[in-house]
Design a protein around this motif. Structure first.
Motif, PDB file in Angstrom:
ATOM      1  N   THR A 133       0.834  -1.201   0.000  1.00  0.00           N
ATOM      2  CA  THR A 133       0.000   0.000   0.000  1.00  0.00           C
ATOM      3  C   THR A 133       0.870   1.254   0.000  1.00  0.00           C
ATOM      4  O   THR A 133       1.931   1.285   0.623  1.00  0.00           O
ATOM      5  N   ALA A 134       0.416   2.267  -0.721  1.00  0.00           N
ATOM      6  CA  ALA A 134       0.960   3.619  -0.594  1.00  0.00           C
ATOM      7  C   ALA A 134      -0.150   4.477  -0.006  1.00  0.00           C
ATOM      8  O   ALA A 134      -1.294   4.435  -0.482  1.00  0.00           O
ATOM      9  N   ARG A 181      -1.492   8.264   1.176  1.00  0.00           N
ATOM     10  CA  ARG A 181      -1.277   9.703   1.030  1.00  0.00           C
ATOM     11  C   ARG A 181      -2.138  10.424   2.051  1.00  0.00           C
ATOM     12  O   ARG A 181      -3.354  10.217   2.115  1.00  0.00           O
ATOM     13  N   ASP A 231      -2.570   1.040  -4.365  1.00  0.00           N
ATOM     14  CA  ASP A 231      -1.526   0.033  -4.545  1.00  0.00           C
ATOM     15  C   ASP A 231      -0.240   0.809  -4.812  1.00  0.00           C
ATOM     16  O   ASP A 231      -0.220   1.697  -5.680  1.00  0.00           O
ATOM     17  N   ALA A 232       0.785   0.497  -4.044  1.00  0.00           N
ATOM     18  CA  ALA A 232       2.031   1.253  -4.209  1.00  0.00           C
ATOM     19  C   ALA A 232       2.569   1.035  -5.620  1.00  0.00           C
ATOM     20  O   ALA A 232       2.459  -0.062  -6.165  1.00  0.00           O
ATOM     21  N   ARG A 261       7.981  -1.461  -7.332  1.00  0.00           N
ATOM     22  CA  ARG A 261       9.361  -1.129  -6.978  1.00  0.00           C
ATOM     23  C   ARG A 261      10.282  -1.421  -8.163  1.00  0.00           C
ATOM     24  O   ARG A 261      11.232  -0.674  -8.421  1.00  0.00           O
ATOM     25  N   TYR A 304      13.468   4.928  -5.989  1.00  0.00           N
ATOM     26  CA  TYR A 304      12.041   4.778  -5.709  1.00  0.00           C
ATOM     27  C   TYR A 304      11.433   6.096  -5.217  1.00  0.00           C
ATOM     28  O   TYR A 304      10.262   6.386  -5.472  1.00  0.00           O
ATOM     29  N   LEU A 323       8.059   7.839  -6.551  1.00  0.00           N
ATOM     30  CA  LEU A 323       7.001   8.394  -5.693  1.00  0.00           C
ATOM     31  C   LEU A 323       6.756   9.861  -6.010  1.00  0.00           C
ATOM     32  O   LEU A 323       5.610  10.341  -5.929  1.00  0.00           O
ATOM     33  N   LEU A 346       9.215   5.796   4.142  1.00  0.00           N
ATOM     34  CA  LEU A 346       9.371   4.778   3.104  1.00  0.00           C
ATOM     35  C   LEU A 346      10.145   3.593   3.664  1.00  0.00           C
ATOM     36  O   LEU A 346      11.095   3.778   4.413  1.00  0.00           O
ATOM     37  N   GLU A 397      10.487  -4.597   3.406  1.00  0.00           N
ATOM     38  CA  GLU A 397       9.530  -5.466   2.700  1.00  0.00           C
ATOM     39  C   GLU A 397       9.715  -6.920   3.095  1.00  0.00           C
ATOM     40  O   GLU A 397       8.756  -7.683   3.172  1.00  0.00           O
ATOM     41  N   ARG A 426       4.208   0.351   2.036  1.00  0.00           N
ATOM     42  CA  ARG A 426       5.532   0.677   1.518  1.00  0.00           C
ATOM     43  C   ARG A 426       5.887   2.132   1.777  1.00  0.00           C
ATOM     44  O   ARG A 426       7.040   2.451   2.016  1.00  0.00           O
ATOM     45  N   CYS A 427       4.906   2.978   1.726  1.00  0.00           N
ATOM     46  CA  CYS A 427       5.233   4.391   1.951  1.00  0.00           C
ATOM     47  C   CYS A 427       4.016   5.175   2.422  1.00  0.00           C
ATOM     48  O   CYS A 427       2.866   4.803   2.154  1.00  0.00           O
TER      49      CYS A 427
END
Lengths: 574, 574
Positions: free
Chosen positions: B115-116, B118, B128-129, B132, B140, B144, B156, B162, B198-199
Motif C-alpha cells: 500500500t501507498a 497519502r 496500490d504502491a 518497486r 524509488y 514516488l 518509506l 519489505e 511501503r510508503c
C-alpha cells in the motif's frame, strides 16, 4: 562412580570423585552441574558453557530399559538449562567404566581441528578427528569404526553441530551400529561443535562393570520390574506393536493432530502415515517392526524402516517425527518422511524442530504446502555452504524471522511437538511451564488426556491439567535421572507397586533405603535446579506461556487456550 | 491535534480526538499508545502490533531544531517497546496538518499488494504502491515523486523492510529530496513491512498550520532558544564544523573507539576516517560540509558527501556509521564507508546494526577482517533473493547465530554503538538499562565522560555513572517527546535558562504553565511506560546487562565492566 572433566582447549582431562554430586545421575546430575558451574548469563557457545553426559542412576545395570543417557548444557536454542535424553549404547558403557559424568569444558579457537575423544578403562585419549570428507553421520560412523577399531560406540555431531546450528543434535550409536539415536532437542550438538569435539567413543572392554550393594535383591527386583513392563498394555503390547506411530490415528481421532502449522486437529490423510500403515509397510518389505534403542529394552518400540528394495532407511522413526514432516506440513508420503528422518540423523539435527521449520518455510512461501520433495531439498542444505542451510538449521523461530512469519509455534524458541495444546491441555501446560521450552516428554499428559492411562483428565478443559502436568513433570524429572526410558511411566502410572520396585532397584544397586517419596523429592529438586537457573538467565512467568495465536479456536472441537500467565505458574510451584 | 488511525488490512482510516493521549507528543505519545494498545506478548510482526508516527510537541512550529519525528512499536529486533527517532521533513508536515499521531493497525495477508498512503488536508487516500521494479530507495523516491506529483515527503521502507528484516529502517525524505534520514534502530521498517505499507506521503499544502496560544511569546522564546544553540561551542560550532564525525579522533584519543569487534579502544588508522578528514575530503571535492536534516535546524551537523567526480553519494553520514563500518571492522577507506552508508539507506537498513554485523561476519570467518569491498558485497545481498541477505538483514545477534560466533556486542539483541562501554561507563549504563536495548542516544553520557559538557564524570570509574545515565535518560525521554533534536542537550546542559526556555516554548504553543520539573516528570513517565511494557514482555534485571565478555580488560586503559545486575537497576529506579 567418578567425574571425568575434559578441557577441550588443552585436550587434557581430570578424574574426580563425585563429591557434592554424589548420589545423582542422569538429568539430576547434568542439571545440578550446569546450575552450579555455568553462569546463567553465559553465552551458550562460549567457553563458560559446559556439556555434560551422564548415564542414569541405573544405567549399566541389568535392569530393563535403564540404558538412557542425559546430555545437559545451557541451550543455544532456548537460552534455558537443557537436558536432552537419548538411547543408544554409550550410557551403559560409561556406567560400566564407573563414569558418572563426562564434562566438556572450555573451548579451542574457532578454527582449531576437531577433536575425537576415546574413553576406555585406562583413561582418555585425544586425537585430531578423522576427516569428515563430506561424509554425513552414517558413513562417518564407518570411518570411526575403522579409526577406533571394531564397532565404535560413539556420541557424534554432524555437520549441523559443526556449524553450531541451534537445532543440532548429538547422535549416539544404536545397538545395530547406526548413529540413529539422538539427544535431539535444544541444540546440544551446537555446544559440542563450539568445543570442536566431533565425537566421543566409549570403549568398555575389560571394564570393572557395575557393583551392586545386593546383587540378588537387584535380580529379584528386576524380575518384577520386567513383569510390570511386559504386563502393561502400552509398554507390553502397544509400543511393541506399532511403535510410537500408533499415536497418529489416536491423536487424529482426538482432534489433536496439529495440521498445517497447527491450524486444525485433524489430517485428511492421517491413515497414509499411521502406525498401522507404517507396520504394514515395514512387514511387506521385510524390515523390522520391533527393535530396542539400547540393550535390555523389553518394549522394542523402535523399528527398521526399509525401502521398496528392502534396503535400510532409518530407525527410531518416532510419532513426533512422522507428525512433524507429515500432517504439520501436509505431506503424507511415508517414504519421503522416512527419508527426511534419515537425513536429519545424517546431518545431526532435531526432527521435531525441522518438521516445524519446514512448515514455517511453507507458511512463508519459500516452498509449497505439502511439497515433500521440496522439503527434502531444503533440509539437504543444512550443514553445507548454502546460507539457506544456516537459516533452516537454526530452527523454527529463526526461520520464521528470516521469512517474516508471525505464526510461530514455539515456547522459549523451541518448536512444539505433535500434540495441539488446545486439545491436550495437560501437555500444553507442560509446553508452557517446563524448564526446557516447548517439549512434550517433560510431562506427558497425553496419558491422562487421551490414552486414559494413569488417570482420566479432560484435555479440552482447563480443570485439573495444571496439577496433572506438575505431577508428571516431577515424576519425569525423577525417571530421567534414573536412566530409565520415559515410557516406563505408562506402566508405573498404572501399577501400584511400580514406584517401590524402582526404589528396590536403586537400593539394591547403591545400598540405600530410598522410598517413593524420596524419588519424587528428587524430581522436585531437579526442577528447582532448572527453574532457578532459568530465573537467573532472565526467564519470567511471561516466558511460560504459549504464543498468543493459540487463543484462536482449533477445529474440529473448537477448543482454545486461555490459561493466564499467573494460573500457569502453579505448575512450577512446589 | 488529532489521531489518525489507519487499518492496513481494510485500507480505511478514522480520525479521533487525542482524548486520553492529550498533551503528549513524540516519544511520550508513541510509547503511551504502544503501552496501552499493544499486548506486551504480541508478536512484533502480528496484526496486534501497531506502528505509530508522532511529531514532537513542538514540531511544525518555528522553534529551532524542532522537526524530529518519533516512530514507535514493539520491536521485532529486541522484543521491547521501541521509539526510533528521525529527522526529515515529514514530522513538520504532519504537525501542520494537525495530526498528533498516525497509527498503523492490523495487517493484510502476507501476499497482499503493498500500500501507498497519502495524507493531506482533506483526508487519507490508499493506493496500490507503484511497482518497486528492482529500484532501491533513492530511485524509488523519484517514482514516488512522479506518483504523488512534485517532491513527495515520504516515510518509506526499502527491500529490507519489505522482507520484514529485524534491522529494517523507515527512511524519511530529507529537505533535499533524498530518502536519507532514518528511523534506524529496532526494525521499525519490518513492522511497516508486515503491514504491507511501503510508503506514507504527507502533503501539507493548504494545511491550516500551527496554532499558537501566544505567538509573540513563542517568537520571543525562540529567539533566546536559537541564541542558546548558536552560542554553545558544540551546537554552535563543533557540530557545524565537522558533524558528529568530529568524535572519531576524540573518542579514539579517549581509548574508547571500539576496534575489531570491541577488542581495543584505539584504531591505528583513525585519522583516515576522522571528521577532519571527512570535511577536508568533502571540501576538496565540492560537496557540502554543513546541512540540516530538517528545516529550522541551526546546527547543520549533516553533510553532502560526494565522490571524486563531485557526484552525490550520501548524507547524514554520522560518527556511529563511520565507526561501525570503519574501526570496528578495521576498514579505513572513507569512500567505501560512505558507499556502505548510502547502500544502507537504499536498502532501508540500520547502519549501526549493519556495521556490527559486518564485524561479526569477519569474526565468523565469512569475510576477512578489514575487507571493505567484501563487506559492501555482503550488504548488497540484503533485500534480495539471496538467503545470506536474510541473515545479514536480521542483524548482529542473528548473524552471530548463523556463524556460531559467541562474541556478540548486543544488549536485548540490539547491537552496541560507537563507544566502548568499559571506557565510557555512563553510556555503558545506558546501553544496559535503557528500555530500547543497546542504544547511545537514550542517555548520552559521552557528554560528561569524555566531552566534559554538562559536568565531569570519569568514564573509567563506576562512581557516578549510574546516576548520570539515569538523569540523562530522563532528560532524553523528555527531549524526544518535544520533537527537538537530541543535540540541543549539549547546550541545554550548559545553559542555566535553557530548560525554562523550552518550557516557554511549550507554554506559548499550548497555553499551559509547565515548568522544568514538569518536563522532567514527563521524562520519568515515558520511561515508566516503557519499562512496564518491557516487564510485561518478560524482561528482567538480568536482561539489563552487557554480555559477559565486557568483563575482559579493554586496551589501552585496561578498563573493565563490573557493575552487577542489581547495581544497574538503580538507573531504572525513579
Amino acid at each position: 562412580m567418578k567425574i571425568l572433566r575434559i578441557n577441550t582447549r588443552e585436550r587434557t582431562c581430570a578424574i574426580e570423585e563425585m563429591g557434592e554430586y554424589s548420589g545423582l545421575g542422569g538429568r539430576a546430575l547434568t542439571s545440578r552441574i550446569i546450575r552450579r558451574e555455568v553462569p546463567a548469563n553465559a553465552h551458550p557457545l562460549s567457553k563458560e558453557n559446559k556439556l555434560v553426559f551422564a548415564p542414569g542412576l541405573l544405567s549399566g545395570t541389568m535392569a530393563a530399559n535403564s540404558g538412557r543417557i542425559s546430555v545437559g548444557a545451557k541451550s543455544p536454542l532456548t537460552g534455558t538449562i537443557k537436558e536432552s535424553n537419548s538411547g543408544g549404547i554409550v550410557s551403559q558403557k560409561l556406567a560400566k567404566l564407573g563414569i558418572g559424568a563426562v564434562i566438556l569444558e572450555d573451548k579451542p579457537e574457532r578454527d582449531a581441528p576437531f577433536t575425537a575423544i576415546r574413553i576406555h578403562k585406562d583413561g582418555v585419549e585425544f586425537f585430531d578427528a578423522p576427516e569428515r570428507g563430506g561424509r554425513d553421520n552414517y558413513a562417518y560412523q564407518d570411518v570411526l569404526n575403522d579409526f577406533f577399531g571394531g564397532k565404535a560406540a560413539v556420541a557424534l555431531i554432524g555437520t549441523a553441530g559443526e556449524q553450531c546450528m541451534q537445532a543440532a543434535t548429538i547422535q549416539f550409536s544404536d545397538p545395530y551400529g547406526n548413529p540413529a539415536r539422538s539427544a535431539g532437542r535444544g541444540g546440544m550438538g551446537a555446544v559440542m561443535g563450539s568445543k570442536r569435539v566431533r565425537c566421543i567413543a566409549v570403549d568398555d572392554a575389560d571394564a570393572s562393570g557395575i557393583e551392586y550393594a545386593d546383587k540378588e535383591a537387584f535380580k529379584a527386583a528386576n524380575r518384577r520390574w520386567t513383569e510390570i513392563l511386559k504386563n502393561h498394555p502400552v509398554t507390553g503390547q502397544g509400543l511393541a506393536g506399532f511403535g510410537t506411530a500408533i499415536l497418529v490415528n489416536i491423536i487424529n481421532e482426538a482432534g489433536a493432530l496439529p495440521t498445517k502449522n497447527f491450524r486444525t486437529g485433524r489430517f485428511d490423510h492421517a491413515a497414509d502415515v499411521s502406525g498401522e500403515k507404517l507396520s504394514e509397510t515395514i512387514e511387506k518389505r521385510g524390515g523390522k517392526v520391533h527393535e530396542g534403542c539400547h540393550p535390555g529394552c523389553v518394549m522394542q518400540c523402535s523399528q527398521r524402516y526399509v525401502d521398496e528394495k528392502g534396503e535400510y532407511v532409518t530407525s527410531g522413526f518416532e510419532y513426533e517425527t512422522l507428525w512433524a514432516f507429515g500432517p504439520n506440513s501436509l505431506i503424507h508420503d511415508l517414504d519421503l518422511i522416512a527419508a527426511m528422518d534419515r537425513l536429519c540423523d545424517e546431518k545431526g539435527i532435531d526432527t521435531i524442530e525441522m518438521g516445524n521449520t519446514v512448515a514455517i518455510a511453507m507458511e512463508g512461501g519459500l516452498i509449497p504446502w505439502g511439497d515433500g520433495p521440496a522439503a527434502y531439498e531444503l533440509l539437504k542444505k543444512i550443514g553445507t555452504a548454502d546460507p539457506m542451510g544456516r537459516i533452516i538449521g537454526n530452527g523454527t523461530g529463526y526461520t520464521a524471522a528470516a521469512l517474516g512469519v508471525d505464526r510461530v509455534p514455539v515456547v522459549k524458541n523451541q518448536a512444539l511437538p505433535a500434540y495441539d495444546p488446545r486439545a491436550v491441555k495437560g501437555v500444553g501446560v507442560t509446553y508452557a511451564t517446563n524448564p526446557m521450552g516447548g517439549d512434550h516428554t517433560a510431562g506427558y499428559a497425553v496419558c491422562q488426556n487421551v490414552l486414559k492411562v494413569g488417570g482420566d483428565v479432560d484435555g479440552h478443559k482447563d480443570e485439573g491439567n495444571i496439577e496433572l502436568s506438575k505431577n508428571l513433570q516431577i515424576a519425569t524429572a525423577a525417571i530421567d535421572s534414573s536412566g530409565m526410558c520415559l515410557f516406563v511411566a505408562f506402566a508405573v502410572l498404572d501399577t501400584p507397586d511400580a514406584m517401590q520396585v524402582m526404589c528396590d532397584l536403586l537400593n539394591a544397586r547403591y545400598g540405600g533405603s530410598i522410598t517413593p517419596d524420596d524419588v519424587l523429592a528428587l524430581g522436585v529438586q531437579v526442577l528447582k535446579d532448572e527453574h532457578s537457573f532459568n530465573a537467573d538467565a532472565g526467564f519470567t512467568k511471561h516466558d511460560d506461556q504459549l504464543p498468543r495465536w493459540f487463543r484462536e479456536a482449533l477445529p474440529p472441537h473448537n477448543v482454545t487456550w486461555d490459561y493466564t500467565d499467573d494460573e500457569l505458574q502453579a505448575a512450577k510451584t512446589f
